[in-house]
Scaffold this motif. Structure first.
Motif, short mmCIF file in Angstrom:
data_model
loop_
_atom_site.label_atom_id
_atom_site.label_comp_id
_atom_site.label_asym_id
_atom_site.label_seq_id
_atom_site.Cartn_x
_atom_site.Cartn_y
_atom_site.Cartn_z
N LEU A 195 0.87 -1.19 0.15
CA LEU A 195 0.07 -0.05 -0.13
C LEU A 195 0.76 1.31 0.09
O LEU A 195 0.57 2.21 -0.75
N ALA A 196 1.90 1.32 0.61
CA ALA A 196 2.81 2.41 0.79
C ALA A 196 3.53 2.69 -0.43
O ALA A 196 3.48 4.02 -1.08
N GLU A 203 3.24 5.72 -5.75
CA GLU A 203 3.23 5.86 -7.33
C GLU A 203 1.65 6.34 -7.78
O GLU A 203 1.43 6.32 -8.88
N LYS A 204 0.92 6.71 -6.59
CA LYS A 204 -0.42 7.17 -7.06
C LYS A 204 -1.18 6.44 -8.03
O LYS A 204 -1.79 6.63 -9.18
N ALA A 205 -1.31 5.01 -7.59
CA ALA A 205 -1.77 4.03 -8.40
C ALA A 205 -3.20 3.81 -8.45
O ALA A 205 -3.71 2.99 -9.35
N PHE A 206 -3.80 4.54 -7.59
CA PHE A 206 -5.31 4.28 -7.40
C PHE A 206 -6.28 5.15 -8.05
O PHE A 206 -5.88 6.28 -8.51
N LEU A 217 -6.69 -0.30 -10.41
CA LEU A 217 -6.91 -0.55 -8.72
C LEU A 217 -7.65 0.60 -8.36
O LEU A 217 -7.35 1.73 -8.16
N LEU A 218 -8.70 -0.03 -7.36
CA LEU A 218 -9.58 0.99 -6.68
C LEU A 218 -9.06 0.97 -5.07
O LEU A 218 -9.31 1.98 -4.55
N THR A 219 -9.09 -0.16 -4.62
CA THR A 219 -9.05 -0.22 -3.22
C THR A 219 -7.88 -1.58 -2.99
O THR A 219 -8.09 -2.56 -3.54
N LYS A 220 -6.97 -1.17 -2.03
CA LYS A 220 -6.20 -2.35 -1.57
C LYS A 220 -6.77 -2.85 -0.13
O LYS A 220 -7.03 -2.13 0.76
#
Length: 491
Positions: free
Chosen positions: A20-21, A26-29, A130-133
């Motif tokens: 998650l960190a 990476e601002k992957a969401f 990816l929306l939620t981890k």
């Protein structure tokens, strides 16, 4: 849970937090994902959707990697659908990103609908976000979530991993919707009445107590909406109903929860015979419209909801199922004698009617399997029902039973203010003698009756118990999303 399993869980959760960190850096969401379809639609409408582009969002429930291609199961509100993700379609970097996802992560996908060689309807993914981890791992696939304590406490997890649980609550929602439709078609008006009462009334039960700071007064969470709904009949409404919560500070079991949902309704110019007809037609209609059947199975027993249901008086039921005949006696002493003859020892000081009711509860209720209306309850246990003119020991009251459980309770409502006051006074005497479930005096309700209430039929149906039967659920906790539970240990 063993120490080794806890250590493994902690390690998995640590790994997910590390991921998650990195993803945050990476601002992957994606902020959200615009969808066009749900999973169930893909299977149902395959012929028209084949080779068409669709967009879905849901939770990853399985991932099966085969080199440069992977299969995955995506679950949304409606169902699961298989995804096919190929490196050549999404790109090497995105495919590697996908391989690094975990079960439970929520993603949005875009792709085309097709069938695999084995004939399974799937989606060939062209892009995903990816929306939620998910920071906690889901229960192990082949064992699932069986522990009922965890299932009831963590209903969100129960809904994720047990699809049949989600279906139960979908059915619950449909039943309540159809209940409203049925009543509105018959001219009933849905209303809302207070949840906090200055006087606990409308039922025989121990209330929860709260305190209003501004008014500096104790209030009671309602045990029933009855007395407020009757005030509306006095005021000129002819047909009213309310679907809402009641709260009773009593024991807990597989069929009792301290807060529960009921339907309660009142109809002017009606009596308890009208309420019987309405009850059986309502439940028959709910089963037919929602479940598409009128014979349901509960715990291996077929229950035929076809109307009309059987009707029997309490005295007749006690004679048939307990083997004692109350028609031949008329005193409390004789009632005690009959009870003792079948091994029942009522506490001292009860009346003829109270002993009769105790025998009924102990020896008869559990035997009423097929839908049955038990009529004409003793006046002592029916303080709000009109007494029978030819035999004032009894009232125009019935309870509906299915599978040995009370489903409905109804009266020809008492509308004589003087008699109602007298019955309240007897309840107050019982309360002062230590009965915490006896009703309180409600002078404003008496005042309302003094303005005149027309002949009225009233009905209450326990929605949770009804849904238990219609969904073949063994516990009331299976049909309440968040049942009352003892707090978890701080350990």
């Amino acid at each position: 849970m063993s120490e080794n399993i806890l250590e493994d869980m902690n390690e998995l959760m640590l790994q997910r937090r590390e991921k998650l960190a990195e993803l945050r850096e990476e601002k992957a969401f994606a902020e959200k994902y615009e969808t066009t379809h749900h999973a169930a639609e893909i299977e149902k409408n395959y012929e028209e959707l084949e080779d068409k582009e669709v967009k879905l969002a849901g939770r990853l429930m399985a991932i099966r990697t085969h080199g440069k291609a992977s299969f995955a199961d995506l679950m949304d509100m409606t169902s699961k659908v298989q995804l096919y993700i190929k490196q050549n379609n999404v790109g090497e970097d995105r495919y590697e990103f996908f391989q690094n996802l975990d079960l439970g992560d929520i993603i949005g996908i875009t792709g085309t609908v097709f069938k695999t060689r084995r004939g399974e309807v799937s989606i060939n993914v062209s892009s995903f976000e990816l929306l939620t981890k998910a920071l906690r791992p889901l229960p192990e696939k082949f064992h699932g979530l069986k522990d009922k304590d965890i299932r009831y406490r963590q209903r969100y997890l129960d809904l994720i991993v047990n699809p049949d649980v989600k279906e139960t609550f979908v059915i619950r929602s449909k039943i309540i919707r159809e209940m409203r439709n049925f009543l509105e078609e018959k001219g009933f008006l849905e209303v809302e009445t207070p949840m906090m009462h200055p006087i606990a009334g409308g039922a025989t039960a121990r209330p929860f107590v709260t305190h209003h700071n501004t008014l500096d007064m104790d209030l009671y969470l309602r045990i029933a909406p009855e007395l407020y709904l009757k005030r509306l009949i006095v005021g000129g409404f002819e047909k009213v109903f309310e679907i809402n919560r009641n709260f009773r500070n009593e024991g807990m079991s597989y069929k009792h929860n301290p807060e529960f949902t009921t339907l309660e309704l009142y109809q002017a110019q009606a009596d308890y015979h009208d309420m019987m007809e309405l009850t059986e037609n309502l439940i028959y209609s709910l089963s037919k419209k929602v479940l598409d059947k009128t014979v349901v199975e509960y715990e291996g027993t077929e229950l035929d909801l076809t109307t009309p249901w059987r009707r029997i008086t309490m005295v007749e039921a006690v004679k048939e199922y307990a083997g004692v005949d109350f028609t031949e006696i008329d005193s409390a002493a004789e009632a005690y004698e009959l009870a003792n003859s079948i091994g029942i020892k009522p506490e001292e000081g009860l009346s003829y009617g109270e002993v009769l009711n105790e025998i009924f509860e102990e020896r008869v209720e559990e035997k009423l399997i097929q839908p049955t209306f038990v009529m004409d309850y003793p006046i002592e246990v029916s303080p709000l029902a009109k007494k029978i003119a030819d035999d004032p020991r009894f009232t125009y009251r019935f309870e509906g039973f299915i599978y040995g459980r009370e489903i409905a309770n109804a009266f020809s409502e008492l509308n004589d203010p003087e008699e109602q006051k007298s019955r309240f006074e007897k309840q107050v005497e019982m309360r002062e003698a230590g009965d915490e479930e006896a009703q309180m005096m409600d002078f404003d309700f008496i005042r309302a009756l003094e303005y005149g209430m027309p002949p009225t039929g009233g009905l209450g149906i326990g929605i949770d118990r009804l849904i238990m039967l219609l969904t073949d659920s063994s516990s009331i906790r299976d049909v309440i999303l968040f049942p009352t539970m003892r707090p978890e240990s701080t350990n």
